[in-house]
Design an enzyme around this catalytic site. Structure first.
Site, PDB file in Angstrom:
ATOM      1  N   GLU A  21       0.832  -1.217   0.000  1.00  9.97           N
ATOM      2  CA  GLU A  21       0.000   0.000   0.000  1.00  9.97           C
ATOM      3  C   GLU A  21       0.860   1.258   0.000  1.00  9.97           C
ATOM      4  OE1 GLU A  21      -1.368   1.825   3.487  1.00  9.97           O
ATOM      5  OE2 GLU A  21      -1.077   0.054   4.743  1.00  9.97           O
ATOM      6  N   LYS A 155      -2.732  -1.688  15.891  1.00  9.77           N
ATOM      7  CA  LYS A 155      -2.222  -0.847  16.979  1.00  9.77           C
ATOM      8  C   LYS A 155      -3.249  -0.693  18.071  1.00  9.77           C
ATOM      9  CE  LYS A 155       0.912   2.312  14.774  1.00  9.77           C
ATOM     10  NZ  LYS A 155       0.808   1.942  13.360  1.00  9.77           N
TER      11      LYS A 155
HETATM   12  N1  PSU Z   1      -2.302   1.526  10.728  1.00  4.84           N
HETATM   13  C1  PSU Z   1      -0.972   1.619  10.823  1.00  4.84           C
HETATM   14  N2  PSU Z   1      -0.271   2.257   9.856  1.00  4.84           N
HETATM   15  C2  PSU Z   1      -0.887   2.804   8.768  1.00  4.84           C
HETATM   16  C3  PSU Z   1      -2.308   2.670   8.666  1.00  4.84           C
HETATM   17  C4  PSU Z   1      -2.966   2.024   9.663  1.00  4.84           C
HETATM   18  O1  PSU Z   1      -0.411   1.124  11.777  1.00  4.84           O
HETATM   19  O2  PSU Z   1      -0.218   3.380   7.898  1.00  4.84           O
HETATM   20  C5  PSU Z   1      -3.013   3.216   7.451  1.00  4.84           C
HETATM   21  C6  PSU Z   1      -3.363   2.072   6.484  1.00  4.84           C
HETATM   22  O3  PSU Z   1      -3.261   2.549   5.165  1.00  4.84           O
HETATM   23  C7  PSU Z   1      -4.810   1.791   6.819  1.00  4.84           C
HETATM   24  C8  PSU Z   1      -5.312   3.188   7.132  1.00  4.84           C
HETATM   25  O4  PSU Z   1      -5.538   1.200   5.771  1.00  4.84           O
HETATM   26  O5  PSU Z   1      -4.256   3.794   7.839  1.00  4.84           O
HETATM   27  C9  PSU Z   1      -6.582   3.160   7.950  1.00  4.84           C
HETATM   28  O6  PSU Z   1      -7.122   4.425   8.001  1.00  4.84           O
HETATM   29  P1  PSU Z   1      -8.605   4.624   8.587  1.00  4.84           P
HETATM   30  O7  PSU Z   1      -8.504   4.285  10.039  1.00  4.84           O
HETATM   31  O8  PSU Z   1      -8.903   6.064   8.342  1.00  4.84           O
HETATM   32  O9  PSU Z   1      -9.479   3.696   7.815  1.00  4.84           O
END
Ligand code: PSU
Ligand code: MN
Length: 300
Positions: A21, A155
């Site tokens: 990604e 996390k």
């Molecule tokens: N969690 C991490 N590192 C990240 C992300 C999540 O530890 O870089 C990023 C990923 O791309 C994940 C996105 O898909 O954040 C999720 O965002 P949201 O909670 O807005 O869906």
């Protein structure tokens, strides 16, 4: 969509390809470590016999297999959008640059015919979601798109028990890679059991192929714990997470800005230690993901 010629050829010949990604590059890590890490992850996948396919959106075109120069540009550029599923039509129509989250990377990977995707952590049910309704679109995508995501768990900025409940409701298999517990990203344990422990890449590949053969739609989550020597001290990281969550609340951070804000603040609060752990766990996932993707191609 634009698929690099190397990846097109590999897919045609049934060679292993691993999706990566780009939100982790544009919004998950600071420059220049983000670009450096993205390239190291690609190299690690190559060293383990698979071909990396970093996915992002350039001028409204989904790109599968971004070049080194494009990764560099995406990592440096300000105002790169963060694209989840719902952003895609707008970004395509307006011909914008965007980084893809787990959800949108899964969509594009599946369209390209890539079955295995490596990242750091997925989005999930945020703490306080019973009030805010903040649940990452990543979880819905795992419910419906046929891609296996290798991560280091989620996390503790998230509500991990609720995230597991949600995945259960959505019918997503959650597999612990050589562990019975859901890893908590910076640390190896969360105290929460996963459904199944798998011992090696071959076992993962068998599950992926059975799911495909039996037309069971949706993703698979493989949770691979951070290597012990790179894991953080539990109290240090939990204090940083609590502090970051408090700051987000005070500043009224909401919606898609929440995750990037928390990641950035945690790096600052730990003096960069959390960034080092983050990098190492992604590299570790790259090794495992490449091996799994090789085993899948053997079974095809
Ligand atoms: N969690 C991490 N590192 C990240 C992300 C999540 O530890 O870089 C990023 C990923 O791309 C994940 C996105 O898909 O954040 C999720 O965002 P949201 O909670 O807005 O869906
Ligand atoms: Mn959200």
């Amino acid at each position: 969509m634009r698929i690099s010629s190397e990846i097109l050829k590999a897919l045609k010949n049934g060679r292993p390809v691993v999706a990566l990604e780009s939100t982790i590059i544009a919004h998950g890590m600071p420059y220049p470590k983000n670009v450096e890490t993205a390239l190291r992850v690609e190299q690690t996948i190559r060293n383990h016999g698979a071909i990396p396919a970093t996915i992002g959106i350039i001028d409204g075109e989904p790109v599968v297999g971004m070049s080194k120069e494009e990764i560099e540009m995406l990592g440096q550029r300000k105002n790169v959008l963060k694209a989840s599923r719902r952003d895609l039509p707008v970004i395509y129509a307006k011909k914008l640059w965007a980084a893809t989250t787990v959800a949108s990377t899964m969509i594009i990977a599946a369209q390209a015919g890539i079955e295995v995707f490596v990242t750091g952590g997925i989005g999930g049910v945020h703490r306080g979601a019973t009030e805010t309704f903040d649940i990452s679109a990543d979880l819905q995508e795992l419910a419906k798109t046929n891609v296996t995501v290798v991560c280091a768990g989620a996390k503790a900025i998230l509500d991990l028990p609720l995230t597991l409940e949600y995945l259960e409701t959505m019918g997503v298999p959650v597999l612990g890679y050589q562990t019975e517990e859901l890893p908590a990203f910076y640390i190896r344990n969360s105290g929460l059991k996963v459904d199944y422990k798998i011992d090696d890449p071959k076992e993962a590949a068998n599950i992926i192929v059975e799911k495909r053969k039996n037309k069971l739609e949706g993703g698979i989550l493989i949770a691979n714990p951070i290597p012990q020597k790179y894991a953080m001290d539990e109290k240090v990281i939990n204090d940083a997470i609590e502090n970051a969550l408090r700051q987000a609340d005070e500043l009224g951070i909401k919606g898609k800005d929440t995750t990037p804000f928390l990641l950035k603040t945690i790096v600052e609060l730990t003096g960069g230690d959390s960034l080092e752990s983050n990098i190492e766990l992604v590299l570790n996932n790259a090794r495992v993901g490449a091996e799994i993707s090789k085993e899948v191609t053997k079974l095809k």
